[in-house]
Enzyme design. Structure first.
Site, PDB file in Angstrom:
ATOM      1  CD  GLU A 165      33.010   6.998 -28.415  1.00  0.00           C
ATOM      2  OE1 GLU A 165      33.980   7.537 -27.793  1.00  0.00           O
ATOM      3  OE2 GLU A 165      32.678   5.602 -28.641  1.00  0.00           O
TER       4      GLU A 165
ATOM      5  N   GLY B 283      33.012   7.331 -23.026  1.00  0.00           N
ATOM      6  CA  GLY B 283      33.925   6.220 -23.245  1.00  0.00           C
ATOM      7  C   GLY B 283      33.459   5.234 -22.015  1.00  0.00           C
TER       8      GLY B 283
ATOM      9  CB  SER C 292      41.542  -0.383 -22.238  1.00  0.00           C
ATOM     10  OG  SER C 292      40.753  -0.357 -20.841  1.00  0.00           O
TER      11      SER C 292
ATOM     12  CD  GLU D  93      45.275 -12.531  -7.918  1.00  0.00           C
ATOM     13  OE1 GLU D  93      44.087 -11.823  -8.367  1.00  0.00           O
ATOM     14  OE2 GLU D  93      46.279 -12.442  -8.462  1.00  0.00           O
TER      15      GLU D  93
ATOM     16  N   GLY E 139      41.964  -8.055 -15.785  1.00  0.00           N
ATOM     17  CA  GLY E 139      42.759  -6.817 -16.433  1.00  0.00           C
ATOM     18  C   GLY E 139      42.088  -6.355 -17.743  1.00  0.00           C
TER      19      GLY E 139
ATOM     20  CG  LEU F 286      44.154   4.742 -12.524  1.00  0.00           C
ATOM     21  CD1 LEU F 286      45.277   5.108 -11.386  1.00  0.00           C
ATOM     22  CD2 LEU F 286      43.108   3.720 -11.726  1.00  0.00           C
TER      23      LEU F 286
ATOM     24  CG  HIS G 176      37.639  17.680  17.189  1.00  0.00           C
ATOM     25  ND1 HIS G 176      38.498  16.396  17.074  1.00  0.00           N
ATOM     26  CD2 HIS G 176      36.926  17.605  18.046  1.00  0.00           C
ATOM     27  CE1 HIS G 176      37.750  15.736  18.031  1.00  0.00           C
ATOM     28  NE2 HIS G 176      36.669  16.513  18.713  1.00  0.00           N
TER      29      HIS G 176
HETATM   30  P1  FAD Z   1      37.864   4.980 -22.509  1.00  0.00           P
HETATM   31  O1  FAD Z   1      37.410   5.623 -21.451  1.00  0.00           O
HETATM   32  O2  FAD Z   1      38.113   3.536 -22.749  1.00  0.00           O
HETATM   33  O3  FAD Z   1      37.324   5.728 -23.895  1.00  0.00           O
HETATM   34  C1  FAD Z   1      37.681   5.254 -25.427  1.00  0.00           C
HETATM   35  C2  FAD Z   1      36.657   5.791 -26.009  1.00  0.00           C
HETATM   36  O4  FAD Z   1      37.082   5.274 -27.571  1.00  0.00           O
HETATM   37  C3  FAD Z   1      35.595   4.677 -26.146  1.00  0.00           C
HETATM   38  O5  FAD Z   1      34.294   5.672 -25.966  1.00  0.00           O
HETATM   39  C4  FAD Z   1      35.473   3.828 -27.695  1.00  0.00           C
HETATM   40  O6  FAD Z   1      34.259   3.759 -28.050  1.00  0.00           O
HETATM   41  C5  FAD Z   1      36.263   5.070 -28.242  1.00  0.00           C
HETATM   42  N1  FAD Z   1      36.887   4.509 -29.598  1.00  0.00           N
HETATM   43  C6  FAD Z   1      37.763   3.281 -29.540  1.00  0.00           C
HETATM   44  N2  FAD Z   1      38.214   3.158 -30.669  1.00  0.00           N
HETATM   45  C7  FAD Z   1      37.698   4.271 -31.721  1.00  0.00           C
HETATM   46  C8  FAD Z   1      37.731   4.568 -32.810  1.00  0.00           C
HETATM   47  N3  FAD Z   1      38.661   3.753 -33.861  1.00  0.00           N
HETATM   48  N4  FAD Z   1      36.933   5.441 -33.411  1.00  0.00           N
HETATM   49  C9  FAD Z   1      36.173   6.254 -32.686  1.00  0.00           C
HETATM   50  N5  FAD Z   1      35.795   5.910 -31.251  1.00  0.00           N
HETATM   51  C10 FAD Z   1      36.689   5.002 -30.918  1.00  0.00           C
HETATM   52  N6  FAD Z   1      39.334   4.413 -13.339  1.00  0.00           N
HETATM   53  C11 FAD Z   1      39.267   5.234 -12.291  1.00  0.00           C
HETATM   54  O7  FAD Z   1      39.984   6.195 -12.186  1.00  0.00           O
HETATM   55  N7  FAD Z   1      38.365   5.176 -11.333  1.00  0.00           N
HETATM   56  C12 FAD Z   1      37.481   4.359 -11.094  1.00  0.00           C
HETATM   57  O8  FAD Z   1      36.672   4.382 -10.471  1.00  0.00           O
HETATM   58  C13 FAD Z   1      37.253   3.484 -12.225  1.00  0.00           C
HETATM   59  N8  FAD Z   1      36.464   2.356 -12.181  1.00  0.00           N
HETATM   60  C14 FAD Z   1      36.345   1.452 -13.352  1.00  0.00           C
HETATM   61  C15 FAD Z   1      35.292   0.535 -13.445  1.00  0.00           C
HETATM   62  C16 FAD Z   1      35.162  -0.411 -14.244  1.00  0.00           C
HETATM   63  C17 FAD Z   1      34.019  -1.435 -14.317  1.00  0.00           C
HETATM   64  C18 FAD Z   1      36.028  -0.289 -15.666  1.00  0.00           C
HETATM   65  C19 FAD Z   1      35.836  -1.210 -16.523  1.00  0.00           C
HETATM   66  C20 FAD Z   1      37.093   0.356 -15.413  1.00  0.00           C
HETATM   67  C21 FAD Z   1      37.100   1.681 -14.425  1.00  0.00           C
HETATM   68  N9  FAD Z   1      38.234   2.590 -14.169  1.00  0.00           N
HETATM   69  C22 FAD Z   1      38.198   3.263 -13.435  1.00  0.00           C
HETATM   70  C23 FAD Z   1      39.242   3.046 -15.420  1.00  0.00           C
HETATM   71  C24 FAD Z   1      38.555   3.739 -16.531  1.00  0.00           C
HETATM   72  O9  FAD Z   1      37.250   3.573 -16.932  1.00  0.00           O
HETATM   73  C25 FAD Z   1      39.569   3.936 -17.549  1.00  0.00           C
HETATM   74  O10 FAD Z   1      40.720   3.984 -17.313  1.00  0.00           O
HETATM   75  C26 FAD Z   1      39.479   5.165 -18.513  1.00  0.00           C
HETATM   76  O11 FAD Z   1      38.027   5.200 -18.878  1.00  0.00           O
HETATM   77  C27 FAD Z   1      40.182   5.471 -19.565  1.00  0.00           C
HETATM   78  O12 FAD Z   1      40.009   6.386 -20.436  1.00  0.00           O
HETATM   79  P2  FAD Z   1      40.241   6.486 -21.780  1.00  0.00           P
HETATM   80  O13 FAD Z   1      39.795   7.716 -22.242  1.00  0.00           O
HETATM   81  O14 FAD Z   1      41.731   6.271 -21.990  1.00  0.00           O
HETATM   82  O15 FAD Z   1      39.509   5.463 -22.588  1.00  0.00           O
HETATM   83  P1  NAI Z   2      43.698  -5.946 -12.349  1.00  0.00           P
HETATM   84  O1  NAI Z   2      45.078  -5.842 -13.497  1.00  0.00           O
HETATM   85  O2  NAI Z   2      43.680  -4.674 -11.616  1.00  0.00           O
HETATM   86  O3  NAI Z   2      43.727  -7.058 -11.605  1.00  0.00           O
HETATM   87  C1  NAI Z   2      43.577  -8.539 -12.321  1.00  0.00           C
HETATM   88  C2  NAI Z   2      43.784  -9.491 -11.339  1.00  0.00           C
HETATM   89  O4  NAI Z   2      43.712 -10.683 -12.072  1.00  0.00           O
HETATM   90  C3  NAI Z   2      45.408  -9.516 -10.910  1.00  0.00           C
HETATM   91  O5  NAI Z   2      45.483  -9.563  -9.512  1.00  0.00           O
HETATM   92  C4  NAI Z   2      46.076 -10.700 -11.490  1.00  0.00           C
HETATM   93  O6  NAI Z   2      47.002 -11.255 -10.632  1.00  0.00           O
HETATM   94  C5  NAI Z   2      44.829 -11.580 -11.456  1.00  0.00           C
HETATM   95  N1  NAI Z   2      44.939 -12.393 -12.759  1.00  0.00           N
HETATM   96  C6  NAI Z   2      45.303 -12.525 -13.844  1.00  0.00           C
HETATM   97  N2  NAI Z   2      45.187 -13.871 -14.515  1.00  0.00           N
HETATM   98  C7  NAI Z   2      44.576 -14.389 -13.607  1.00  0.00           C
HETATM   99  C8  NAI Z   2      44.222 -15.861 -13.871  1.00  0.00           C
HETATM  100  N3  NAI Z   2      44.477 -16.570 -15.150  1.00  0.00           N
HETATM  101  N4  NAI Z   2      43.434 -16.354 -12.724  1.00  0.00           N
HETATM  102  C9  NAI Z   2      43.399 -16.077 -11.743  1.00  0.00           C
HETATM  103  N5  NAI Z   2      43.745 -14.551 -11.494  1.00  0.00           N
HETATM  104  C10 NAI Z   2      44.391 -14.175 -12.524  1.00  0.00           C
HETATM  105  O7  NAI Z   2      42.505  -5.819 -13.562  1.00  0.00           O
HETATM  106  P2  NAI Z   2      41.098  -5.630 -13.229  1.00  0.00           P
HETATM  107  O8  NAI Z   2      40.591  -5.588 -11.932  1.00  0.00           O
HETATM  108  O9  NAI Z   2      40.393  -6.233 -14.448  1.00  0.00           O
HETATM  109  O10 NAI Z   2      40.695  -3.900 -13.822  1.00  0.00           O
HETATM  110  C11 NAI Z   2      41.268  -3.660 -14.995  1.00  0.00           C
HETATM  111  C12 NAI Z   2      41.782  -2.155 -14.981  1.00  0.00           C
HETATM  112  O11 NAI Z   2      40.617  -1.077 -14.710  1.00  0.00           O
HETATM  113  C13 NAI Z   2      42.645  -1.649 -14.061  1.00  0.00           C
HETATM  114  O12 NAI Z   2      44.011  -1.246 -14.524  1.00  0.00           O
HETATM  115  C14 NAI Z   2      42.487  -0.698 -13.012  1.00  0.00           C
HETATM  116  O13 NAI Z   2      43.136   0.449 -12.963  1.00  0.00           O
HETATM  117  C15 NAI Z   2      41.167  -0.354 -13.879  1.00  0.00           C
HETATM  118  N6  NAI Z   2      39.797  -0.266 -12.829  1.00  0.00           N
HETATM  119  C16 NAI Z   2      40.204   0.942 -11.686  1.00  0.00           C
HETATM  120  C17 NAI Z   2      39.251   0.786 -10.893  1.00  0.00           C
HETATM  121  C18 NAI Z   2      39.568   2.269 -10.016  1.00  0.00           C
HETATM  122  O14 NAI Z   2      40.432   2.892 -10.091  1.00  0.00           O
HETATM  123  N7  NAI Z   2      38.567   2.019  -8.744  1.00  0.00           N
HETATM  124  C19 NAI Z   2      38.086   0.005 -10.841  1.00  0.00           C
HETATM  125  C20 NAI Z   2      38.127  -0.880 -11.709  1.00  0.00           C
HETATM  126  C21 NAI Z   2      38.893  -1.037 -12.770  1.00  0.00           C
END
Ligand code: FAD
Ligand code: NAI
Length: 467
Positions: free
Chosen positions: A35, A42, A146, A204, A273, A321, A446
């Site tokens: 990491e 992450g 990501s 949006e 995104g 996710l 219930h």
């Molecule tokens: P990550 O969690 O991104 O972990 C990747 C790790 O790899 C990082 O720690 C990074 O530092 C490390 N890394 C990268 N490259 C290298 C390298 N070359 N060497 C060593 N380490 C490296 N998902 C949900 O399901 N529910 C939610 O409520 C939700 N809320 C979110 C809210 C926000 C604000 C954001 C941004 C995302 C949210 N997500 C949510 C999405 C979720 O965080 C991601 O889908 C999830 O973290 C992906 O897991 P991952 O293990 O693939 O990668």
């Molecule tokens: P997203 O892909 O979910 O939504 C991005 C939105 O931006 C879309 O509606 C798209 O049409 C719009 N958009 C794109 N380009 C645009 C532009 N130029 N102008 C105006 N609108 C534009 O991406 P988001 O919300 O950034 O989340 C990223 C990822 O993180 C998602 O894939 C999501 O699954 C994950 N995530 C999951 C959560 C959860 O499970 N509760 C919470 C937060 C993030």
């Protein structure tokens, strides 16, 4: 190539990577997890799911104290202490990331700090504060996740023009918050700051919020968010942004083309995104094939184009996710061990943690009809559920889609209180190939919110009791 001393090197300690490492250790593999940050967990634990949910919970309490308590006969006033709210969030993150470290210790997993680069299928070079070290391994699992996507013409400055990570740590409540993108991040973080006092407008590109999710359910959520004061502008795209004096000036263009206008705000959150993260990984040099969107290509067993190198989570295709990443990590490692690891992609739930929440699993009504499936739809509003009524929750409904011929559940979409918890029963039902009748015939306690699920299942056959 040196003799392998490790069975599996996992690169990345997000929910995909750290869970895979634990499963591998459970199966007896000598495992190391690389990491680049000093803290494991992450995106999810550090700057994603967990801190956003901590702020959603805190801000919901603040908002409820101000606007919801009086109806329960409790008179109270609320004053925001943002610094303490942020400190609590940081504490939640700290406890959970420390938890990952202790799980690693329990399972004898070595955490290697530094950036991992794939030299070849048997070697990972790790460069960190302590120098460079090469790990010789039998297999490699990439879970590098990501990063927030940027828009051309809009540069992040970390203070006024921000992505989700910065929006979790704003030092004060912006008076006007403009959000670009009505996806999960835009709606969740928009909700946090609206509850804390910001005027929030979401721009949006498309004509709806949450593209891809069930249109009717999404409309209900939009109406509820509008009632709370969140504003939406659809069919617009942000073209440029710059800080000028006290304002952020955002140039906006109709999606269909036409005259640009300028909008002003105090903070601009770009939430359009996320992009797969492979910087510094050496994947292309090692011969690992990527798709046009920069995601690592994998086969049905999560193996990349290089035998012995696997990939899971946000860095490959599919919904971004945490639970999808976790399940892929577990199944991938089980496959390596000769077990039948499997992920049921159609049964992966997704949740938007606004209030009301929106939770979904399986096909949307539009998907089902597009696929030519005959669907029977059952809905039940929370307005008619005793527990929701007692809680003072009036918005939303449970919607269940079943195959019109076989009655098998094809999808479910819930807008309402604790939809995030309620969806588990439906994901399980789909996983088991259950029918709407199965759900309708199970006894639900219930008065509870899950009774709305039972009633929606009854409604599929036109025999809901309480409506
Ligand atoms: P990550 O969690 O991104 O972990 C990747 C790790 O790899 C990082 O720690 C990074 O530092 C490390 N890394 C990268 N490259 C290298 C390298 N070359 N060497 C060593 N380490 C490296 N998902 C949900 O399901 N529910 C939610 O409520 C939700 N809320 C979110 C809210 C926000 C604000 C954001 C941004 C995302 C949210 N997500 C949510 C999405 C979720 O965080 C991601 O889908 C999830 O973290 C992906 O897991 P991952 O293990 O693939 O990668
Ligand atoms: P997203 O892909 O979910 O939504 C991005 C939105 O931006 C879309 O509606 C798209 O049409 C719009 N958009 C794109 N380009 C645009 C532009 N130029 N102008 C105006 N609108 C534009 O991406 P988001 O919300 O950034 O989340 C990223 C990822 O993180 C998602 O894939 C999501 O699954 C994950 N995530 C999951 C959560 C959860 O499970 N509760 C919470 C937060 C993030």
């Amino acid at each position: 190539m040196s003799e392998p001393t490790i069975d599996l090197v996992v690169i990345g300690s997000g929910p995909g990577g750290y869970v895979a490492a634990i499963r591998a250790a459970q199966l007896g593999m000598k495992t190391a997890c690389v990491e680049k940050y000093p803290v494991p967990g992450g995106t999810c634990l550090n700057v994603g799911c967990i801190p956003s949910k901590a702020l959603l919970d805190s801000s919901e309490r603040f908002d409820f104290t101000r606007h919801g308590l009086a109806a329960h006969g409790v008179r109270a006033s609320a004053e925001l202490d943002l610094a303490t709210m942020m400190k609590r969030k940081d504490g939640v993150v700290r406890d959970l990331t420390r938890g990952v470290d202790s799980l690693f210790r329990k399972h004898g997993i070595e955490r290697v700090e530094g950036t991992g680069r794939i030299v070849n299928a048997g070697e990972v070079e790790v460069t960190g504060a302590k120098g460079t070290r090469t790990l010789a391994t039998r297999r490699i699992l990439v879970g590098t996740g990501s990063k927030p996507a940027a828009l051309p013409g809009i540069a992040f400055d970390g203070r006024r023009i921000v992505h989700s990570t910065d929006a979790l740590t704003l030092p004060e409540v912006p008076k006007r918050l403009l959000v670009i993108g009505a996806g999960a991040i835009g709606l969740e973080l928009g909700s946090v700051w609206r509850r804390l006092g910001s005027e929030v407008t979401v721009f949006e590109y498309l004509e709806r919020i949450l593209p891809g999710m069930d249109a009717g359910s999404v409309k209900l959520l939009q109406r509820a968010l509008e009632k709370q004061g969140m504003k939406f502008r659809f069919g617009v795209s942000a073209k440029s942004a710059r800080v000028e004096g006290g304002d952020v000036r955002v140039e906006v263009e109709p999606a269909a083309g036409g005259e640009r206008t300028v909008e002003t705000c105090d903070v601009l959150l770009v939430a359009v995104g996320r992009r797969p993260f492979t910087d510094g990984l050496g994947a292309a040099e090692a011969g690992i094939r990527m798709d046009a969107r920069g995601r690592i290509e994998v086969d049905d067993h999560w193996q990349t184009s290089v035998p012995g190198v696997f990939a899971i989570g946000d860095v490959i295709a599919g919904p971004m996710l945490a639970h999808k990443a976790e399940e892929e990590g577990i199944a991938c490692v089980e496959r390596m061990h000769g077990m039948p690891g499997h992920v049921s992609y159609p049964c992966i739930p997704s949740v938007v943690y606004t209030w009301p929440e929106l939770a979904s699993v399986g096909a949307s009504e539009e998907d089902a009809r597009e696929q030519g499936l005959g669907v029977a739809v059952g809905t039940f509003p929370f307005l008619a559920n005793g527990r929701a009524k007692a809680m003072g929750e009036r918005d939303g409904q449970v919607k269940i889609l079943a195959d019109a011929k076989t009655d098998r559940v094809l999808g479910a979409h819930i807008v309402g209180p604790r939809a995030s918890d309620l969806i588990a029963e439906l994901a399980f039902a789909m996983e088991m190939g259950a029918s709407a009748e199965d759900l309708a015939r199970s006894v639900h306690a219930h008065p509870t919110l899950p009774e709305a699920v039972k009633e929606a299942a009854l409604a599929v056959a036109g025999r809901a009791i309480h409506i």
